[in-house]
Motif scaffolding. Structure first.
Motif, mmCIF file in Angstrom:
data_model
loop_
_atom_site.group_PDB
_atom_site.id
_atom_site.type_symbol
_atom_site.label_atom_id
_atom_site.label_comp_id
_atom_site.label_asym_id
_atom_site.label_seq_id
_atom_site.Cartn_x
_atom_site.Cartn_y
_atom_site.Cartn_z
ATOM 1 N N TRP A 1 19.521 20.671 -11.594
ATOM 2 C CA TRP A 1 20.444 19.939 -10.729
ATOM 3 C C TRP A 1 19.703 19.115 -9.680
ATOM 4 O O TRP A 1 20.140 18.025 -9.299
ATOM 5 N N TRP A 2 18.536 19.620 -9.222
ATOM 6 C CA TRP A 2 17.850 18.870 -8.177
ATOM 7 C C TRP A 2 17.244 17.569 -8.712
ATOM 8 O O TRP A 2 17.163 16.584 -7.998
ATOM 9 N N ASN A 3 16.825 17.583 -9.977
ATOM 10 C CA ASN A 3 16.316 16.340 -10.547
ATOM 11 C C ASN A 3 17.441 15.309 -10.715
ATOM 12 O O ASN A 3 17.243 14.115 -10.475
ATOM 13 N N ARG A 4 18.610 15.782 -11.148
ATOM 14 C CA ARG A 4 19.749 14.858 -11.259
ATOM 15 C C ARG A 4 20.157 14.342 -9.883
ATOM 16 O O ARG A 4 20.563 13.184 -9.730
ATOM 17 N N LEU A 5 20.052 15.206 -8.858
ATOM 18 C CA LEU A 5 20.389 14.778 -7.496
ATOM 19 C C LEU A 5 19.408 13.709 -6.998
ATOM 20 O O LEU A 5 19.813 12.731 -6.355
ATOM 21 N N ILE A 6 18.116 13.898 -7.321
ATOM 22 C CA ILE A 6 17.120 12.895 -6.914
ATOM 23 C C ILE A 6 17.417 11.554 -7.592
ATOM 24 O O ILE A 6 17.389 10.496 -6.942
ATOM 25 N N GLU A 7 17.707 11.576 -8.894
ATOM 26 C CA GLU A 7 18.006 10.338 -9.606
ATOM 27 C C GLU A 7 19.224 9.637 -9.012
ATOM 28 O O GLU A 7 19.239 8.411 -8.831
ATOM 29 N N LEU A 8 20.265 10.411 -8.720
ATOM 30 C CA LEU A 8 21.489 9.833 -8.156
ATOM 31 C C LEU A 8 21.210 9.193 -6.799
ATOM 32 O O LEU A 8 21.694 8.091 -6.503
ATOM 33 N N ASN A 9 20.410 9.863 -5.971
ATOM 34 C CA ASN A 9 20.123 9.320 -4.644
ATOM 35 C C ASN A 9 19.264 8.065 -4.719
ATOM 36 O O ASN A 9 19.463 7.127 -3.944
ATOM 37 N N VAL A 10 18.303 8.041 -5.639
ATOM 38 C CA VAL A 10 17.475 6.842 -5.787
ATOM 39 C C VAL A 10 18.327 5.644 -6.182
ATOM 40 O O VAL A 10 18.183 4.537 -5.651
ATOM 41 N N GLN A 11 19.249 5.856 -7.117
ATOM 42 C CA GLN A 11 20.115 4.756 -7.542
ATOM 43 C C GLN A 11 21.029 4.294 -6.418
ATOM 44 O O GLN A 11 21.263 3.095 -6.247
ATOM 45 N N ASN A 12 21.551 5.224 -5.631
ATOM 46 C CA ASN A 12 22.446 4.848 -4.541
ATOM 47 C C ASN A 12 21.698 4.175 -3.385
ATOM 48 O O ASN A 12 22.216 3.253 -2.748
ATOM 49 N N LEU A 13 20.472 4.643 -3.104
ATOM 50 C CA LEU A 13 19.715 4.072 -1.986
ATOM 51 C C LEU A 13 19.347 2.618 -2.231
ATOM 52 O O LEU A 13 19.108 1.862 -1.285
ATOM 53 N N LEU B 1 0.819 -1.214 0.000
ATOM 54 C CA LEU B 1 0.000 0.000 0.000
ATOM 55 C C LEU B 1 0.852 1.263 0.000
ATOM 56 O O LEU B 1 0.411 2.314 -0.484
ATOM 57 N N LEU B 2 2.066 1.178 0.517
ATOM 58 C CA LEU B 2 2.923 2.364 0.574
ATOM 59 C C LEU B 2 3.795 2.517 -0.675
ATOM 60 O O LEU B 2 3.903 3.612 -1.240
ATOM 61 N N VAL B 3 4.422 1.429 -1.115
ATOM 62 C CA VAL B 3 5.430 1.575 -2.171
ATOM 63 C C VAL B 3 4.811 1.729 -3.558
ATOM 64 O O VAL B 3 5.411 2.369 -4.425
ATOM 65 N N VAL B 4 3.632 1.158 -3.795
ATOM 66 C CA VAL B 4 3.065 1.257 -5.146
ATOM 67 C C VAL B 4 2.701 2.700 -5.501
ATOM 68 O O VAL B 4 3.171 3.219 -6.526
ATOM 69 N N PRO B 5 1.893 3.403 -4.693
ATOM 70 C CA PRO B 5 1.602 4.801 -5.078
ATOM 71 C C PRO B 5 2.826 5.705 -5.028
ATOM 72 O O PRO B 5 3.017 6.539 -5.926
ATOM 73 N N LEU B 6 3.678 5.530 -3.996
ATOM 74 C CA LEU B 6 4.852 6.385 -3.889
ATOM 75 C C LEU B 6 5.857 6.104 -5.012
ATOM 76 O O LEU B 6 6.382 7.028 -5.650
ATOM 77 N N GLY B 7 6.131 4.833 -5.252
ATOM 78 C CA GLY B 7 7.125 4.483 -6.262
ATOM 79 C C GLY B 7 6.683 4.839 -7.667
ATOM 80 O O GLY B 7 7.456 5.396 -8.451
ATOM 81 N N VAL B 8 5.421 4.551 -7.995
ATOM 82 C CA VAL B 8 4.923 4.858 -9.341
ATOM 83 C C VAL B 8 4.833 6.372 -9.539
ATOM 84 O O VAL B 8 5.169 6.883 -10.619
ATOM 85 N N SER B 9 4.390 7.105 -8.529
ATOM 86 C CA SER B 9 4.312 8.566 -8.655
ATOM 87 C C SER B 9 5.699 9.172 -8.873
ATOM 88 O O SER B 9 5.871 10.063 -9.720
ATOM 89 N N ALA B 10 6.678 8.704 -8.114
ATOM 90 C CA ALA B 10 8.041 9.217 -8.292
ATOM 91 C C ALA B 10 8.578 8.885 -9.684
ATOM 92 O O ALA B 10 9.232 9.719 -10.324
ATOM 93 N N ALA B 11 8.278 7.680 -10.164
ATOM 94 C CA ALA B 11 8.752 7.299 -11.500
ATOM 95 C C ALA B 11 8.088 8.139 -12.586
ATOM 96 O O ALA B 11 8.738 8.548 -13.555
ATOM 97 N N VAL C 1 12.519 -0.929 0.235
ATOM 98 C CA VAL C 1 12.298 -1.442 -1.126
ATOM 99 C C VAL C 1 11.799 -0.362 -2.085
ATOM 100 O O VAL C 1 11.613 -0.646 -3.271
ATOM 101 N N LEU C 2 11.567 0.848 -1.589
ATOM 102 C CA LEU C 2 11.052 1.909 -2.460
ATOM 103 C C LEU C 2 11.970 2.199 -3.650
ATOM 104 O O LEU C 2 11.479 2.367 -4.778
ATOM 105 N N PRO C 3 13.297 2.291 -3.476
ATOM 106 C CA PRO C 3 14.155 2.532 -4.656
ATOM 107 C C PRO C 3 14.014 1.463 -5.737
ATOM 108 O O PRO C 3 14.070 1.781 -6.930
#
Length: 316
Positions: A130-142, A108-118, A180-182
């Motif tokens: 730069w902030w969008n690139r920072l978000i992408e980098l952090n998602v990949q690292n997390l 219930l948590l990861v599906v709406p959050l993960g799909v919305s972020a994607a 598991v969100l990343p």
């Protein structure tokens, strides 16, 4: 002089280089030295050996657990709770219910959050910012951070700290969801990216808005990939033990847990760890049976997700 006889020197060099490369490749393929054929056969044999070792090891673990836990298989395994006085009749009921609640909360948590972020990162984000690139980098690292780190974060910010939920089952679901969100975000981005651009362009050309295009064209086509990411996320969440131990999962609970109840909860991997660490043989048998039970739960959840993915799969 005919214009066909006039040739550019640069074009002529490219033609000669291409003809030379083609001749060298054909010559190598025609000669097919025995050494190359032997290397190819050896490489294939190594691949098959690696596959056999992996499958053999997995089969050995499952067979050993099934044989050792066979005496404990029965209805008591599902309907009874843990017991130190009578381990022969002990079971996994509170841990099984706790695991199902935890996984339901994670979904219930990861599906709406993960799909919305994607959707934001693929359809709306300006990748020059730069902030969008920072978000992408952090998602990949997390996605590669050890699970115990998420347990510490859950203890600091969810159980205590800003949210202060206490040691309840919902805190465990939120911590596993962060873990598991990343994975869900990355899989959903790949699924959205795989939708052909012609689908979007056709929808926009007919007058649909960007949101209408995403909701009615892109998301339905991306569902199989999104479900694949959710399957991977659930598979990891079911087997995690370390973060749950930090956010309140008790190793010995004899009652059925509730989502918001503060009287404690447990999960299958936690109780299996508890049984396996005890010296009595009866608990070792229960631990082996619990491994098979957790595997059955995992296969059941994954089978439903695979059916859902195949149900909405499209061929482009």
């Amino acid at each position: 002089m005919s214009p066909h006889r006039i040739s550019d020197p640069g074009t002529e060099r490219v033609r000669l280089a291409t003809a030379g490369a083609r001749a060298a490749t054909l010559d190598a393929l025609v000669r097919s030295p025995r050494a190359d054929a032997l290397k190819g056969t050896l490489f294939l044999a190594l691949l098959l050996l690696a596959l056999a070792i992996a499958l053999g090891g997995l089969a050995a673990i499952i067979i050993q657990a099934a044989v050792k836990g066979a005496p404990a298989f029965g209805t008591d395994l599902l309907t009874n709770g843990p017991s130190t006085l009578n381990p022969g009749e002990a079971g996994f009921r509170p841990a099984l219910i706790g695991t199902l609640y935890l996984i339901l909360g994670v979904i219930l948590l990861v599906v709406p959050l993960g799909v919305s972020a994607a959707i934001y990162l693929e359809e709306y984000a300006d990748h020059g910012r730069w902030w969008n690139r920072l978000i992408e980098l952090n998602v990949q690292n997390l996605a590669g951070v050890p699970s115990i780190i998420y347990g510490i974060l859950g203890l600091a910010f969810i159980v205590r700290g800003p949210l202060d939920l206490g040691f309840i089952l919902a805190a465990g679901s939120m911590t596993l969801a962060l873990l598991v969100l990343p994975t869900v975000i990355l899989a959903s981005r790949e699924a959205i990216r795989a939708v052909p651009p012609s689908i979007r362009e056709g929808s926009l050309a007919l007058g649909a808005t960007r949101w209408q295009t995403i909701r009615r064209q892109v998301l339905p086509a991306a569902i199989p990939g999104v479900v694949t990411g959710v399957i991977l996320a659930i598979s990891r969440a079911i087997g995690e033990t370390a973060p749950l131990l930090l956010v309140g999962a008790a190793t010995f609970v004899t009652f059925s847990p509730t989502v918001l109840g503060d009287n404690g909860y447990s999960a299958l991997p936690v109780l299996i760890f508890n049984y396996a660490s005890r010296p009595q043989d009866e608990f070792r048998v229960l631990a082996a049976a619990g491994v098979i039970l957790m595997l059955i739960v995992l296969l059941a959840v994954n089978s439903f997700a695979v059916w859902l993915r195949n149900r909405y799969e499209n061929q482009w």
